[in-house]
Motif scaffolding. Structure first.
Motif, PDB file in Angstrom:
ATOM      1  N   SER A  34       7.138  -9.128   2.643  1.00 46.19           N
ATOM      2  CA  SER A  34       5.719  -7.943   2.757  1.00 46.19           C
ATOM      3  C   SER A  34       4.945  -8.131   1.837  1.00 46.19           C
ATOM      4  CB  SER A  34       6.618  -6.538   3.072  1.00 46.19           C
ATOM      5  OG  SER A  34       6.238  -5.999   1.512  1.00 46.19           O
ATOM      6  N   SER A  35       4.189  -6.900   2.249  1.00 39.66           N
ATOM      7  CA  SER A  35       3.139  -7.871   1.200  1.00 39.66           C
ATOM      8  C   SER A  35       2.752  -7.037   0.264  1.00 39.66           C
ATOM      9  CB  SER A  35       1.451  -6.452   1.902  1.00 39.66           C
ATOM     10  OG  SER A  35       1.401  -5.036   2.393  1.00 39.66           O
ATOM     11  N   HIS A  36       4.088  -6.050  -0.109  1.00 36.35           N
ATOM     12  CA  HIS A  36       4.702  -6.158  -1.419  1.00 36.35           C
ATOM     13  C   HIS A  36       4.565  -6.879  -2.416  1.00 36.35           C
ATOM     14  CE1 HIS A  36       4.679  -1.714  -1.032  1.00 36.35           C
ATOM     15  NE2 HIS A  36       4.720  -1.982   0.255  1.00 36.35           N
ATOM     16  N   SER A  84       3.962  -6.246   7.056  1.00 32.86           N
ATOM     17  CA  SER A  84       2.508  -5.994   6.644  1.00 32.86           C
ATOM     18  C   SER A  84       2.463  -4.639   6.198  1.00 32.86           C
ATOM     19  CB  SER A  84       1.744  -5.739   7.943  1.00 32.86           C
ATOM     20  OG  SER A  84       1.875  -4.525   8.322  1.00 32.86           O
ATOM     21  N   ASP A  85       3.312  -3.740   6.409  1.00 31.07           N
ATOM     22  CA  ASP A  85       3.787  -2.268   4.989  1.00 31.07           C
ATOM     23  C   ASP A  85       1.476  -2.081   5.652  1.00 31.07           C
ATOM     24  OD1 ASP A  85       6.177  -2.550   5.114  1.00 31.07           O
ATOM     25  OD2 ASP A  85       6.071  -3.818   2.861  1.00 31.07           O
ATOM     26  N   ASP A  86       1.242  -2.148   6.064  1.00 30.64           N
ATOM     27  CA  ASP A  86       0.534  -1.353   5.979  1.00 30.64           C
ATOM     28  C   ASP A  86      -0.670  -0.578   6.987  1.00 30.64           C
ATOM     29  OD1 ASP A  86      -1.258  -2.664   8.152  1.00 30.64           O
ATOM     30  OD2 ASP A  86      -2.860  -3.062   7.915  1.00 30.64           O
ATOM     31  N   GLN A  93      -3.128 -10.059  11.206  1.00 35.96           N
ATOM     32  CA  GLN A  93      -3.804 -10.659   9.705  1.00 35.96           C
ATOM     33  C   GLN A  93      -3.076 -11.437   8.886  1.00 35.96           C
ATOM     34  OE1 GLN A  93      -4.319  -5.932   8.086  1.00 35.96           O
ATOM     35  NE2 GLN A  93      -2.873  -5.279   8.854  1.00 35.96           N
ATOM     36  N   TYR A  95      -2.688 -12.063   6.162  1.00 38.38           N
ATOM     37  CA  TYR A  95      -1.833 -12.675   4.722  1.00 38.38           C
ATOM     38  C   TYR A  95      -1.001 -11.145   3.907  1.00 38.38           C
ATOM     39  CZ  TYR A  95      -5.536  -8.796   5.065  1.00 38.38           C
ATOM     40  OH  TYR A  95      -6.427  -7.878   5.395  1.00 38.38           O
ATOM     41  N   ASN A  96       0.121 -10.480   5.436  1.00 37.31           N
ATOM     42  CA  ASN A  96       0.454  -9.523   5.550  1.00 37.31           C
ATOM     43  C   ASN A  96       1.492  -9.422   5.451  1.00 37.31           C
ATOM     44  OD1 ASN A  96      -1.293  -7.768   3.603  1.00 37.31           O
ATOM     45  ND2 ASN A  96      -1.983  -6.189   5.817  1.00 37.31           N
ATOM     46  N   THR A 124       4.363 -15.522   5.747  1.00 36.94           N
ATOM     47  CA  THR A 124       3.612 -14.489   5.443  1.00 36.94           C
ATOM     48  C   THR A 124       2.308 -14.240   6.189  1.00 36.94           C
ATOM     49  OG1 THR A 124       1.973 -17.203   4.607  1.00 36.94           O
ATOM     50  CG2 THR A 124       3.549 -15.722   2.592  1.00 36.94           C
ATOM     51  N   GLY A 125       2.309 -14.524   7.261  1.00 37.54           N
ATOM     52  CA  GLY A 125       1.475 -14.008   7.997  1.00 37.54           C
ATOM     53  C   GLY A 125       0.765 -14.861   8.989  1.00 37.54           C
ATOM     54  N   ILE A 225      -7.401 -13.243   0.660  1.00 38.06           N
ATOM     55  CA  ILE A 225      -7.624 -12.209   1.402  1.00 38.06           C
ATOM     56  C   ILE A 225      -8.782 -10.801   0.793  1.00 38.06           C
ATOM     57  CG2 ILE A 225      -6.087  -9.941   0.192  1.00 38.06           C
ATOM     58  CD1 ILE A 225      -3.751 -12.219  -0.517  1.00 38.06           C
TER      59      ILE A 225
END
Length: 346
Positions: A34-36, A84-86, A93, A95-96, A124-125, A225
């Motif tokens: 995830s983005s984390h 993505s976790d946003d 997206q 990159y998420n 990774t996206g 990013i």
């Protein structure tokens, strides 16, 4: 569809794996990226680790063991996804994190059926196309074969830019090696990329009767990013394929719940940094757990609490203990159980 989250501090409670926790029907997937950050394995120096993705923060990768490879080595039948976790519901997206699903139709029912059957891979996206099967059985499948048998793996990857490499990783449940409390997955095949596409076949002549395989791929070109003003590498990971011979088939998913106090062997055991011990309470009760050394001396009080019926996990760290043999003494519900642990230090 249930999901297990990864092993990064600040993302929730410690995840436990293995018998008593596995549930392929209600919890078939684990978030591998995830983005984390990355939760394939404990690797703080990896370019996708929390330390690298979010430098300068106080949060860091937790040693676990509670990553995807830890879960698979513990016997969990888990597919992978990425997110993505946003929480903004903004698809596309690059990159998420992105989850790809092999569904029979573009319907809600078909997509959720594929998720439940673990026919997934994660990126990774980027919208990489990844296909992995063993004799026509897709990623996420479980195969039962009569020995002698050697799995024949097929892999195809199409990237959004030139591929750097594609790897096949294996965990042998009988011969797998451990290092610093984590399983050491073996890269049994690596093919360097030449262009956008790559296809390969591989026959595992070292198959010993029970193993799992999965594929990961990396592209050469990183993506930018904007919100972080930095570049991130491009990776993809497939759900595993589990292969068993008829004599070694693991039936832990359908194992009946015990009717009395049960204390299971620690995972990993022997251990170096930490281990997780699982136990089952047949009813709500006061639980007391202590760790004794080989001389019968109290080495560490572990737990004194009232807990509900069901499976529970107890994490034991070896940082303040000397190398040697220890015994967990668990008392609850009018019963007593013990298990031996071995701590080694380099």
């Amino acid at each position: 569809t249930g999901i297990l989250w990864n092993g990064i501090e600040g993302m929730g409670s410690l995840v436990s794996f293995g018998r008593g926790f596995a549930d392929a029907k209600l919890r078939p997937l684990i978030e591998i990226f995830s983005s984390h950050g990355l939760s394939e394995a404990y690797a703080p120096s990896h370019s996708l680790s929390y330390e690298e993705i979010a430098p300068g923060t106080e949060k860091s990768s937790s040693a676990g063991p509670h990553y995807a490879q830890d879960a698979w080595a513990a016997g969990e039948t888990l597919g992978v996804l990425a997110a993505s976790d946003d929480h903004g519901s903004r698809p596309g997206q690059h990159y998420n994190g992105l989850t790809a699903v092999y569904a029979k139709a573009l319907t809600r029912e078909a997509i959720f059926a594929a998720l439940k059957n673990r026919h997934t891979y994660a990126t990774t996206g980027q919208r990489l196309l990844v296909h992995f099967d063993i004799e026509g059985q897709l990623m996420g499948s479980r195969l039962v074969k009569e020995p002698p048998y050697y799995p024949r793996l097929h892999v195809r990857v199409t990237g959004t830019s030139d591929l750097e490499f594609v790897e096949v990783l294996k965990w042998d449940s009988r011969r797998g090696q451990w290092e610093n409390g984590h399983p050491r997955f073996e890269v049994i095949q690596r093919t360097e990329g030449h262009g956008l596409q790559l296809a390969m076949q591989y026959v595992d002549s070292s198959y010993s009767g029970t193993a799992l395989y999965y594929v990961r791929a990396k592209q050469k070109q990183d993506v930018f990013i904007p919100r972080q003003l930095r570049y991130r590498q491009v990776w993809a990971w497939t759900s595993p394929i589990w292969v068993h011979d008829a004599q070694s088939l693991d039936t832990s998913e359908t194992r009946a719940l015990p009717r009395r106090l049960e204390l299971e062997r620690g995972f990993p055991n022997p251990f170096q940094q930490s281990t997780i011990v699982r136990y089952y309470l047949p009813r709500r009760a006061e639980v007391e757990a202590n760790l004794f050394n080989a001389l019968g001396q109290l080495a560490q009080p572990l737990l004194r609490d009232t807990q509900n019926e069901g499976w529970h996990g107890l994490r034991i760290t070896g940082f303040d203990l000397a190398q040697g043999i220890y015994f967990i003494h668990l008392k609850a519900a009018g019963e007593v159980a013990t298990q031996k642990l071995i701590l080694f230090k380099r």
